[in-house]
Design a protein around this motif. Sequence first.
Motif, PDB file in Angstrom:
ATOM      1  N   TYR A  34       0.841  -1.196   0.000  1.00  0.00           N
ATOM      2  CA  TYR A  34       0.000   0.000   0.000  1.00  0.00           C
ATOM      3  C   TYR A  34       0.880   1.251   0.000  1.00  0.00           C
ATOM      4  CZ  TYR A  34      -3.871  -3.047   1.415  1.00  0.00           C
ATOM      5  OH  TYR A  34      -4.832  -4.031   1.467  1.00  0.00           O
ATOM      6  N   SER A  35       0.364   2.290  -0.665  1.00  0.00           N
ATOM      7  CA  SER A  35       0.992   3.606  -0.647  1.00  0.00           C
ATOM      8  C   SER A  35      -0.111   4.654  -0.613  1.00  0.00           C
ATOM      9  CB  SER A  35       1.882   3.804  -1.879  1.00  0.00           C
ATOM     10  OG  SER A  35       1.127   3.623  -3.072  1.00  0.00           O
ATOM     11  N   LEU A  36       0.244   5.903  -0.369  1.00  0.00           N
ATOM     12  CA  LEU A  36      -0.769   6.961  -0.319  1.00  0.00           C
ATOM     13  C   LEU A  36      -1.469   7.100  -1.667  1.00  0.00           C
ATOM     14  CD1 LEU A  36       1.013   9.796   1.701  1.00  0.00           C
ATOM     15  CD2 LEU A  36      -0.521   8.004   2.542  1.00  0.00           C
ATOM     16  N   GLY A  37      -2.781   7.401  -1.609  1.00  0.00           N
ATOM     17  CA  GLY A  37      -3.577   7.521  -2.822  1.00  0.00           C
ATOM     18  C   GLY A  37      -3.916   8.963  -3.172  1.00  0.00           C
ATOM     19  N   LEU A  38      -4.415   9.150  -4.383  1.00  0.00           N
ATOM     20  CA  LEU A  38      -4.760  10.491  -4.852  1.00  0.00           C
ATOM     21  C   LEU A  38      -5.918  11.101  -4.073  1.00  0.00           C
ATOM     22  CD1 LEU A  38      -4.483  10.075  -8.734  1.00  0.00           C
ATOM     23  CD2 LEU A  38      -2.947  11.322  -7.213  1.00  0.00           C
ATOM     24  N   GLY A  39      -6.709  10.253  -3.415  1.00  0.00           N
ATOM     25  CA  GLY A  39      -7.839  10.779  -2.658  1.00  0.00           C
ATOM     26  C   GLY A  39      -7.427  11.768  -1.577  1.00  0.00           C
ATOM     27  N   LEU A  40      -6.201  11.605  -1.080  1.00  0.00           N
ATOM     28  CA  LEU A  40      -5.722  12.535  -0.059  1.00  0.00           C
ATOM     29  C   LEU A  40      -5.571  13.946  -0.611  1.00  0.00           C
ATOM     30  CD1 LEU A  40      -3.046  10.397   1.821  1.00  0.00           C
ATOM     31  CD2 LEU A  40      -5.262  11.135   2.682  1.00  0.00           C
ATOM     32  N   SER A  41      -5.264  14.072  -1.897  1.00  0.00           N
ATOM     33  CA  SER A  41      -5.091  15.402  -2.482  1.00  0.00           C
ATOM     34  C   SER A  41      -6.394  16.188  -2.453  1.00  0.00           C
ATOM     35  CB  SER A  41      -4.575  15.292  -3.914  1.00  0.00           C
ATOM     36  OG  SER A  41      -5.530  14.644  -4.750  1.00  0.00           O
ATOM     37  N   GLU A  42      -7.537  15.489  -2.501  1.00  0.00           N
ATOM     38  CA  GLU A  42      -8.818  16.180  -2.420  1.00  0.00           C
ATOM     39  C   GLU A  42      -8.982  16.854  -1.060  1.00  0.00           C
ATOM     40  OE1 GLU A  42     -11.991  13.511  -3.266  1.00  0.00           O
ATOM     41  OE2 GLU A  42     -11.001  12.648  -5.017  1.00  0.00           O
ATOM     42  N   LEU A  43      -8.476  16.194  -0.015  1.00  0.00           N
ATOM     43  CA  LEU A  43      -8.587  16.762   1.321  1.00  0.00           C
ATOM     44  C   LEU A  43      -7.619  17.915   1.513  1.00  0.00           C
ATOM     45  CD1 LEU A  43      -8.772  13.469   3.444  1.00  0.00           C
ATOM     46  CD2 LEU A  43     -10.660  14.793   2.467  1.00  0.00           C
ATOM     47  N   ALA A  44      -6.488  17.854   0.844  1.00  0.00           N
ATOM     48  CA  ALA A  44      -5.439  18.848   1.068  1.00  0.00           C
ATOM     49  C   ALA A  44      -5.460  20.002   0.080  1.00  0.00           C
ATOM     50  CB  ALA A  44      -4.072  18.166   1.002  1.00  0.00           C
ATOM     51  N   VAL A  45      -6.410  19.994  -0.862  1.00  0.00           N
ATOM     52  CA  VAL A  45      -6.362  20.995  -1.933  1.00  0.00           C
ATOM     53  C   VAL A  45      -6.382  22.416  -1.402  1.00  0.00           C
ATOM     54  CG1 VAL A  45      -8.877  20.994  -2.251  1.00  0.00           C
ATOM     55  CG2 VAL A  45      -7.370  21.651  -4.157  1.00  0.00           C
ATOM     56  N   ASN A  46      -7.118  22.678  -0.326  1.00  0.00           N
ATOM     57  CA  ASN A  46      -7.191  24.034   0.201  1.00  0.00           C
ATOM     58  C   ASN A  46      -5.938  24.450   0.963  1.00  0.00           C
ATOM     59  OD1 ASN A  46      -9.744  24.593  -0.829  1.00  0.00           O
ATOM     60  ND2 ASN A  46     -10.780  23.724   0.951  1.00  0.00           N
ATOM     61  N   LEU A  47      -5.078  23.475   1.267  1.00  0.00           N
ATOM     62  CA  LEU A  47      -3.843  23.794   1.983  1.00  0.00           C
ATOM     63  C   LEU A  47      -2.698  24.105   1.030  1.00  0.00           C
ATOM     64  CD1 LEU A  47      -3.823  21.067   4.778  1.00  0.00           C
ATOM     65  CD2 LEU A  47      -4.658  23.408   4.910  1.00  0.00           C
ATOM     66  N   ILE A  48      -2.830  23.642  -0.213  1.00  0.00           N
ATOM     67  CA  ILE A  48      -1.750  23.819  -1.178  1.00  0.00           C
ATOM     68  C   ILE A  48      -1.516  25.308  -1.418  1.00  0.00           C
ATOM     69  CG2 ILE A  48      -1.017  23.411  -3.562  1.00  0.00           C
ATOM     70  CD1 ILE A  48      -2.636  20.805  -3.448  1.00  0.00           C
ATOM     71  N   GLY A  49      -0.283  25.715  -1.342  1.00  0.00           N
ATOM     72  CA  GLY A  49       0.058  27.112  -1.567  1.00  0.00           C
ATOM     73  C   GLY A  49       0.078  27.944  -0.313  1.00  0.00           C
ATOM     74  N   GLN A  50      -0.429  27.430   0.791  1.00  0.00           N
ATOM     75  CA  GLN A  50      -0.388  28.173   2.039  1.00  0.00           C
ATOM     76  C   GLN A  50       0.972  27.998   2.717  1.00  0.00           C
ATOM     77  OE1 GLN A  50      -3.747  28.244   4.728  1.00  0.00           O
ATOM     78  NE2 GLN A  50      -4.978  27.073   3.299  1.00  0.00           N
ATOM     79  N   SER A  51       1.434  29.043   3.350  1.00  0.00           N
ATOM     80  CA  SER A  51       2.709  28.978   4.059  1.00  0.00           C
ATOM     81  C   SER A  51       2.517  28.326   5.417  1.00  0.00           C
ATOM     82  CB  SER A  51       3.272  30.383   4.245  1.00  0.00           C
ATOM     83  OG  SER A  51       2.452  31.117   5.137  1.00  0.00           O
ATOM     84  N   HIS A  52       3.649  27.979   6.055  1.00  0.00           N
ATOM     85  CA  HIS A  52       3.562  27.444   7.406  1.00  0.00           C
ATOM     86  C   HIS A  52       2.891  28.447   8.336  1.00  0.00           C
ATOM     87  CE1 HIS A  52       6.949  24.641   6.168  1.00  0.00           C
ATOM     88  NE2 HIS A  52       6.047  23.831   6.660  1.00  0.00           N
ATOM     89  N   ALA A  53       3.210  29.724   8.146  1.00  0.00           N
ATOM     90  CA  ALA A  53       2.609  30.751   8.995  1.00  0.00           C
ATOM     91  C   ALA A  53       1.099  30.776   8.834  1.00  0.00           C
ATOM     92  CB  ALA A  53       3.203  32.119   8.660  1.00  0.00           C
ATOM     93  N   ASP A  54       0.612  30.649   7.593  1.00  0.00           N
ATOM     94  CA  ASP A  54      -0.833  30.642   7.349  1.00  0.00           C
ATOM     95  C   ASP A  54      -1.497  29.456   8.042  1.00  0.00           C
ATOM     96  OD1 ASP A  54      -0.708  32.908   5.734  1.00  0.00           O
ATOM     97  OD2 ASP A  54      -0.384  31.724   3.916  1.00  0.00           O
ATOM     98  N   LEU A  55      -0.852  28.300   7.962  1.00  0.00           N
ATOM     99  CA  LEU A  55      -1.429  27.093   8.537  1.00  0.00           C
ATOM    100  C   LEU A  55      -1.432  27.128  10.065  1.00  0.00           C
ATOM    101  CD1 LEU A  55       0.240  24.422   6.202  1.00  0.00           C
ATOM    102  CD2 LEU A  55      -2.116  25.232   6.110  1.00  0.00           C
TER     103      LEU A  55
END
Length: 267
Positions: free
Chosen positions: A72-93
Motif C-alpha cells: 500500500y501507498s498513499l492515494g490520490l484521494g488525499l489530495s482532495e482533502l489537502a487541496v485548500n492547503l496547497i500554496g499556504q505557508s507554514h505561517a498561514d497554517l
Amino acid sequence: MAQNIVPQTPTKEVGAVVNAVHILRFLASQTNPQSVTTTARATGVSPSTTFNILRTLASEGMVRFNESTKTYSLGLGLSELAVNLIGQSHADLIQPELDRLALNLQILTVLWRVTSDRHISMIASATPRVPHVAVRKDSRLPELVGAVGRCIAAARNLPVDTLRRHFSGIRWDNPPDFDRYLADVEKARAEGWAIDEGGLYHGVSLVGSAITDQHGKPRFALSGIAISTQQNNDSLLKAAYSIRETALYLQRSLFPRSHEHSRDIGH
C-alpha cells in the motif's frame, strides 16, 4: 502553588480514527509501498486492524493497493482533502493555533522560524485583548536566547564547551550565569518548555517551546511574551504547558515520525 498545575486531560479519542491516522502518517514517511505486516509492526496496530483500515482507505481512494506486490501507498484521494492547503505557508497554517493561544492565555504568541545562520526570525503572531509587548515581524534574535533559546539549545544537544562559547556572545538585559542557563536547558530537554523571567528584556516574561523535524533538528519555535506584572508563576506555567502541547501537535502534523505511534486502540 505552580507545581500543582497540570495540563488538561484530553478528550476521549476514537480508536479507529487514531489508528488510521497513524497508518497514514507511516505511509507518508516511506518512499516505497508497504505491506500490511510492515505497517502493523511500525505503527503498533494489530495486523488484522491494519488490514481492515488499509482496505477501507483503499476503497475511499486514500491509499493505493498494488495487487502484484500486495503493498500500500498513499492515494490520490488525499489530495482532495489537502487541496485548500496547497500554496499556504507554514505561517498561514499555524496562525489559527496562535490565535487560540492568545485568546485562551491572554498573552502575545509568536511563531519563529529557525534560520540557517543560527538565528530565529518572527514570521507570525497573535495579540491578546490586553496591553501587550509589541514584536515587529521579521524581528531576528540569536537562536539560543530567551525561553525559546533554551529549548533550541536542548534540541541541538551541543557540547557544553560549544554551548558556553555561543552563550557568551548573546546580549541579555539581565543575563543568567551559564550554570543556571545550562540547568534550564536540561530542564527544557526533559519538560519540552522553558521560561525566561526578565532575562532577555527587563520587565518581560517569556515562555517557549521548539518544533523539531524528523531528525530532531529545530525548525520552528513558539513563544508567549507578556509584561511581567501581568503574570504570576501559575499563569506562566499554564502558558508553558499550553505552548508545549501546541508545539507537539504542530510537530506531529508538520514532521510526522514513523516511530511516534501508539498501541492498537480499541482492538
